[in-house]
Design a protein around this motif. Structure first.
Motif, PDB file in Angstrom:
ATOM      1  N   VAL A 196       0.852  -1.193   0.000  1.00 21.31           N
ATOM      2  CA  VAL A 196       0.000   0.000   0.000  1.00 21.31           C
ATOM      3  C   VAL A 196       0.890   1.247   0.000  1.00 21.31           C
ATOM      4  O   VAL A 196       1.791   1.379   0.834  1.00 21.31           O
ATOM      5  N   VAL A 197       0.643   2.170  -0.948  1.00 22.67           N
ATOM      6  CA  VAL A 197       1.403   3.424  -0.958  1.00 22.67           C
ATOM      7  C   VAL A 197       0.520   4.619  -0.606  1.00 22.67           C
ATOM      8  O   VAL A 197       1.024   5.671  -0.224  1.00 22.67           O
ATOM      9  N   ALA A 198      -0.802   4.462  -0.760  1.00 23.53           N
ATOM     10  CA  ALA A 198      -1.700   5.565  -0.402  1.00 23.53           C
ATOM     11  C   ALA A 198      -3.097   5.017  -0.186  1.00 23.53           C
ATOM     12  O   ALA A 198      -3.471   3.989  -0.747  1.00 23.53           O
ATOM     13  N   SER A 199      -3.856   5.708   0.667  1.00 26.07           N
ATOM     14  CA  SER A 199      -5.265   5.338   0.839  1.00 26.07           C
ATOM     15  C   SER A 199      -6.081   6.604   1.052  1.00 26.07           C
ATOM     16  O   SER A 199      -5.599   7.572   1.642  1.00 26.07           O
ATOM     17  N   SER A 200      -7.316   6.593   0.519  1.00 29.57           N
ATOM     18  CA  SER A 200      -8.213   7.748   0.656  1.00 29.57           C
ATOM     19  C   SER A 200      -9.569   7.248   1.115  1.00 29.57           C
ATOM     20  O   SER A 200     -10.192   6.424   0.434  1.00 29.57           O
ATOM     21  N   VAL A 246      -7.450  -0.063  -5.904  1.00 30.57           N
ATOM     22  CA  VAL A 246      -8.409  -0.994  -5.301  1.00 30.57           C
ATOM     23  C   VAL A 246      -9.437  -0.181  -4.525  1.00 30.57           C
ATOM     24  O   VAL A 246      -9.066   0.707  -3.752  1.00 30.57           O
ATOM     25  N   TYR A 247     -10.723  -0.455  -4.771  1.00 31.62           N
ATOM     26  CA  TYR A 247     -11.799   0.213  -4.026  1.00 31.62           C
ATOM     27  C   TYR A 247     -12.420  -0.810  -3.086  1.00 31.62           C
ATOM     28  O   TYR A 247     -12.962  -1.825  -3.539  1.00 31.62           O
ATOM     29  N   ALA A 248     -12.348  -0.544  -1.797  1.00 32.00           N
ATOM     30  CA  ALA A 248     -12.911  -1.464  -0.801  1.00 32.00           C
ATOM     31  C   ALA A 248     -14.075  -0.803  -0.090  1.00 32.00           C
ATOM     32  O   ALA A 248     -13.936   0.307   0.439  1.00 32.00           O
ATOM     33  N   GLN A 249     -15.230  -1.486  -0.081  1.00 28.64           N
ATOM     34  CA  GLN A 249     -16.393  -0.961   0.644  1.00 28.64           C
ATOM     35  C   GLN A 249     -16.082  -0.876   2.131  1.00 28.64           C
ATOM     36  O   GLN A 249     -15.429  -1.762   2.683  1.00 28.64           O
ATOM     37  N   ILE A 259     -13.349   7.784   1.370  1.00 25.56           N
ATOM     38  CA  ILE A 259     -14.327   8.645   0.693  1.00 25.56           C
ATOM     39  C   ILE A 259     -15.758   8.262   1.079  1.00 25.56           C
ATOM     40  O   ILE A 259     -16.676   8.372   0.271  1.00 25.56           O
ATOM     41  N   GLY A 260     -15.923   7.829   2.321  1.00 20.62           N
ATOM     42  CA  GLY A 260     -17.271   7.544   2.807  1.00 20.62           C
ATOM     43  C   GLY A 260     -17.706   6.121   2.532  1.00 20.62           C
ATOM     44  O   GLY A 260     -17.492   5.230   3.347  1.00 20.62           O
ATOM     45  N   VAL A 261     -18.326   5.901   1.344  1.00 23.35           N
ATOM     46  CA  VAL A 261     -18.833   4.554   1.056  1.00 23.35           C
ATOM     47  C   VAL A 261     -17.702   3.555   0.833  1.00 23.35           C
ATOM     48  O   VAL A 261     -17.886   2.355   0.984  1.00 23.35           O
ATOM     49  N   SER A 262     -16.530   4.051   0.466  1.00 25.80           N
ATOM     50  CA  SER A 262     -15.415   3.140   0.210  1.00 25.80           C
ATOM     51  C   SER A 262     -14.096   3.806   0.578  1.00 25.80           C
ATOM     52  O   SER A 262     -14.036   5.013   0.826  1.00 25.80           O
ATOM     53  N   THR A 263     -13.068   2.974   0.641  1.00 24.52           N
ATOM     54  CA  THR A 263     -11.699   3.477   0.762  1.00 24.52           C
ATOM     55  C   THR A 263     -10.969   3.104  -0.514  1.00 24.52           C
ATOM     56  O   THR A 263     -11.068   1.963  -0.972  1.00 24.52           O
ATOM     57  N   GLN A 264     -10.282   4.068  -1.092  1.00 21.01           N
ATOM     58  CA  GLN A 264      -9.542   3.823  -2.332  1.00 21.01           C
ATOM     59  C   GLN A 264      -8.062   3.689  -2.001  1.00 21.01           C
ATOM     60  O   GLN A 264      -7.471   4.568  -1.381  1.00 21.01           O
ATOM     61  N   TYR A 265      -7.517   2.555  -2.408  1.00 20.31           N
ATOM     62  CA  TYR A 265      -6.109   2.263  -2.136  1.00 20.31           C
ATOM     63  C   TYR A 265      -5.298   2.318  -3.426  1.00 20.31           C
ATOM     64  O   TYR A 265      -5.787   1.910  -4.489  1.00 20.31           O
ATOM     65  N   VAL A 266      -4.063   2.786  -3.304  1.00 19.12           N
ATOM     66  CA  VAL A 266      -3.102   2.687  -4.403  1.00 19.12           C
ATOM     67  C   VAL A 266      -2.030   1.696  -3.955  1.00 19.12           C
ATOM     68  O   VAL A 266      -1.444   1.846  -2.871  1.00 19.12           O
ATOM     69  N   ARG A 307     -13.491  -2.477   8.068  1.00 20.13           N
ATOM     70  CA  ARG A 307     -12.182  -1.955   7.643  1.00 20.13           C
ATOM     71  C   ARG A 307     -11.054  -2.600   8.446  1.00 20.13           C
ATOM     72  O   ARG A 307     -11.130  -2.730   9.668  1.00 20.13           O
ATOM     73  N   ASP A 308     -10.017  -3.021   7.726  1.00 13.68           N
ATOM     74  CA  ASP A 308      -8.819  -3.578   8.367  1.00 13.68           C
ATOM     75  C   ASP A 308      -7.869  -2.408   8.624  1.00 13.68           C
ATOM     76  O   ASP A 308      -7.315  -1.824   7.687  1.00 13.68           O
ATOM     77  N   THR A 309      -7.686  -2.053   9.881  1.00 14.79           N
ATOM     78  CA  THR A 309      -6.871  -0.875  10.232  1.00 14.79           C
ATOM     79  C   THR A 309      -5.392  -1.071   9.915  1.00 14.79           C
ATOM     80  O   THR A 309      -4.615  -0.118   9.943  1.00 14.79           O
ATOM     81  N   ARG A 310      -5.006  -2.298   9.571  1.00 13.62           N
ATOM     82  CA  ARG A 310      -3.587  -2.538   9.216  1.00 13.62           C
ATOM     83  C   ARG A 310      -3.276  -2.105   7.791  1.00 13.62           C
ATOM     84  O   ARG A 310      -2.102  -2.014   7.414  1.00 13.62           O
ATOM     85  N   LEU A 311      -4.332  -1.864   6.987  1.00 24.01           N
ATOM     86  CA  LEU A 311      -4.107  -1.528   5.569  1.00 24.01           C
ATOM     87  C   LEU A 311      -3.783  -0.054   5.430  1.00 24.01           C
ATOM     88  O   LEU A 311      -4.561   0.762   4.927  1.00 24.01           O
ATOM     89  N   THR A 312      -2.580   0.296   5.864  1.00 22.86           N
ATOM     90  CA  THR A 312      -2.098   1.674   5.812  1.00 22.86           C
ATOM     91  C   THR A 312      -0.854   1.721   4.923  1.00 22.86           C
ATOM     92  O   THR A 312      -0.255   0.675   4.623  1.00 22.86           O
ATOM     93  N   PRO A 313      -0.462   2.903   4.459  1.00 28.19           N
ATOM     94  CA  PRO A 313       0.735   2.993   3.616  1.00 28.19           C
ATOM     95  C   PRO A 313       1.928   2.278   4.236  1.00 28.19           C
ATOM     96  O   PRO A 313       2.224   2.429   5.424  1.00 28.19           O
TER      97      PRO A 313
END
Length: 381
Positions: free
Chosen positions: A311-315, A335-338, A317-324, A342-348
Motif C-alpha cells: 500500500v502506498v496511499a489510501s483515501s 483498489v476500491y474497498a467498501q 471517501i465515505g462509502v469506500s476506501t480507495q487504495y493505491v 475496515r482492516d486498520t492494518r491496511l495503511t501505507p
C-alpha cells in the motif's frame, strides 16, 4: 406510427472540414423507442453526428434515415425531430405555458390548453405554468425545454449535453427525470454527453466515440464489464492492467504468465490471441479486487487470481476506501474497498495480497496504449 418509424439509421455517414475529418464513415442504428447515448470527450464527433441527424450539418457522405424515410436532403424543419440544447433557449418574455405552446401555435393550432396542460403534467410543472423562465430553477427550465420539444410529437428527440449547465446534485435528479419521461412517452431519445455516469444511468445503449469513430457500443453493463479496447476500459471507469503472456489454455480459461506467477482469464473474455506465447493485457476493475494483509495470506481462498504488493496511499471517501498499491509487474494498482469491516492494518507501507474471482478478469490486445481514454487533469496556466 409504425414500429420502425422512430428508428434512426445512419449509413456510411461522415463529416469532413477541409483536411480534418470530424466523423469517419460510420453505421449506426438507434431502435424505435430506445434511449441511446453518444458518449465521448470533447472533439470526438458526437455533437457533429447529432447535428447531422437534426439536419444542422450536411454529411460529407452517407445517408440519414428516420424510419423508412431518407431525410439526408431535408432541411431541419421538415424532419420529424426536435432538439434540446444545453442553453434551453426558452423565450424570456413568454410564460411557461406559452413557451410550451409555441410550436403548436406556430402550426396554427388554436386549441392548445389540454395538450400544453398534459405536457406540463408530464414534466411535473403544472403548478408553474404562469411563471416566466427566470423564475424557475435550471432543472425546471430544462424540463420546460423538453416539454416544448415533445409537444410537437417528434419521432426522435435529440438532446445535446442537456444537463451540462446543472450542478451535480440536480444533474443526478434530472438523469432519472429524463429517463422517466422517455419511458412514459416511448419515443426515441438520442442523447449526446461527455459524462460517463450520465450515459450509463440513462441510456439503454451507449456508443463510445473516440476520434470520430465508434469504439464500441452496447448496454452500459456490457461495455463496463467487457470493454474491447483500453480506451473504453479507461473512459468508462477505472481499470488496472497487467502485461502478461499466454501460457496455455485449460478448458474455458486462458492461463496467463505474469512475472513468476500465473493468472486465469475466461477465454470468452479474451479479446486477444490465445496461442501460447501471445501477449495479452489482463484487466480488472478496482472494485472487483479484495485486499488482504500479507499476514493473512493463508486465508485467501483457492482458485482466485492473486498478486502481491504494498500500500502506498489510501483515501477514505465515505462509502469506500480507495487504495493505491505498488507492485513490480505494472503501474500502480487501484483498489476500491467498501467500508464494511475496515482492516486498520491496511495503511501505507503495509504488504498485501490482492485477489479476485478470475471471472471478473478481461483480456485485451497488448499492442494498445494502456493510458488511452484516461482523463488527464489539466494544470492551471
Amino acid at each position: 406510427m409504425t414500429e420502425a418509424s422512430g428508428d434512426v439509421r445512419l449509413t456510411g455517414i461522415s463529416k469532413t472540414y477541409g483536411s480534418f475529418t470530424a466523423v469517419h464513415p460510420l453505421d449506426l442504428t438507434v431502435p424505435q423507442g430506445s434511449f441511446y447515448a453518444l458518449l465521448g470527450a470533447s472533439g470526438c464527433g458526437k455533437t457533429t453526428t447529432l447535428r447531422m441527424i437534426a439536419g444542422l450539418e450536411e454529411p460529407s457522405s452517407g445517408t440519414v434515415c428516420l424510419g423508412e424515410q431518407d431525410v439526408t436532403a431535408l432541411p431541419p424543419y421538415k424532419r420529424p425531430v426536435n432538439t434540446v440544447f444545453q442553453s434551453y433557449a426558452l423565450f424570456p418574455h413568454l410564460d411557461i405555458f406559452e413557451n410550451v405552446a409555441f410550436g403548436l401555435r406556430r402550426r396554427g393550432i388554436k386549441s392548445v390548453k389540454k395538450q400544453v396542460g398534459d405536457m406540463l403534467d408530464l414534466v411535473q410543472l403544472g403548478e408553474q405554468a404562469r411563471k416566466k423562465p427566470h423564475q424557475l430553477s435550471g432543472g425546471q427550465q430544462q424540463r420546460v425545454a423538453v416539454a416544448r420539444a415533445l409537444i410537437n410529437h417528434p419521432k426522435v428527440l435529440l438532446l445535446d449535453e442537456p444537463l451540462g449547465a446543472l450542478d451535480l446534485k440536480l444533474r443526478r435528479q434530472m438523469q432519472l427525470e429524463l429517463k422517466r419521461i422517455q419511458t412514459e412517452v416511448g419515443i426515441t431519445f438520442v442523447h449526446v454527453t461527455h459524462d460517463q455516469e450520465e450515459a450509463m444511468t440513462m441510456a439503454d445503449t451507449v456508443a463510445v466515440m473516440n476520434g470520430g469513430r465508434v469504439e464500441q457500443q452496447g448496454a452500459p453493463a456490457e461495455l463496463y464489464e467487457n470493454p474491447r479496447t483500453t480506451f473504453v476500459a479507461n473512459f468508462l471507469g477505472t481499470s488496472n492492467f497487467i502485461a502478461a503472456e499466454v501460457d496455455s489454455v485449460s478448458g474455458d480459461d486462458v492461463v496467463l504468465r505474469a512475472g513468476d506467477g500465473k493468472l486465469l482469464l475466461p477465454k470468452a473474455r479474451c479479446g486477444a490471441a490465445t496461442s501460447p506465447g501471445g501477449k495479452v493485457l489482463l484487466g480488472v476493475r478496482p472494485e472487483k479486487i479484495t485486499l488482504t494483509h500479507a499476514d493473512d495470506a493463508g486465508t485467501v481462498p483457492d482458485g482466485r487470481n492473486r498478486i502481491t504488493g504494498r500500500v502506498v496511499a489510501s483515501s477514505f471517501i465515505g462509502v469506500s476506501t480507495q487504495y493505491v498499491i505498488e507492485r513490480p509487474l505494472c503501474d500502480a494498482f487501484e483498489v476500491y474497498a467498501q467500508n464494511i469491516e475496515r482492516d486498520t492494518r491496511l495503511t501505507p507501507g503495509a504488504d498485501v495480497v490482492l485477489h479476485w474471482n478470475p471471472a471478473h478478469t478481461f483480456g485485451l490486445d497488448a499492442g494498445q496504449d494502456v493510458q488511452a481514454g484516461v482523463e488527464k487533469v489539466e494544470e492551471d496556466a
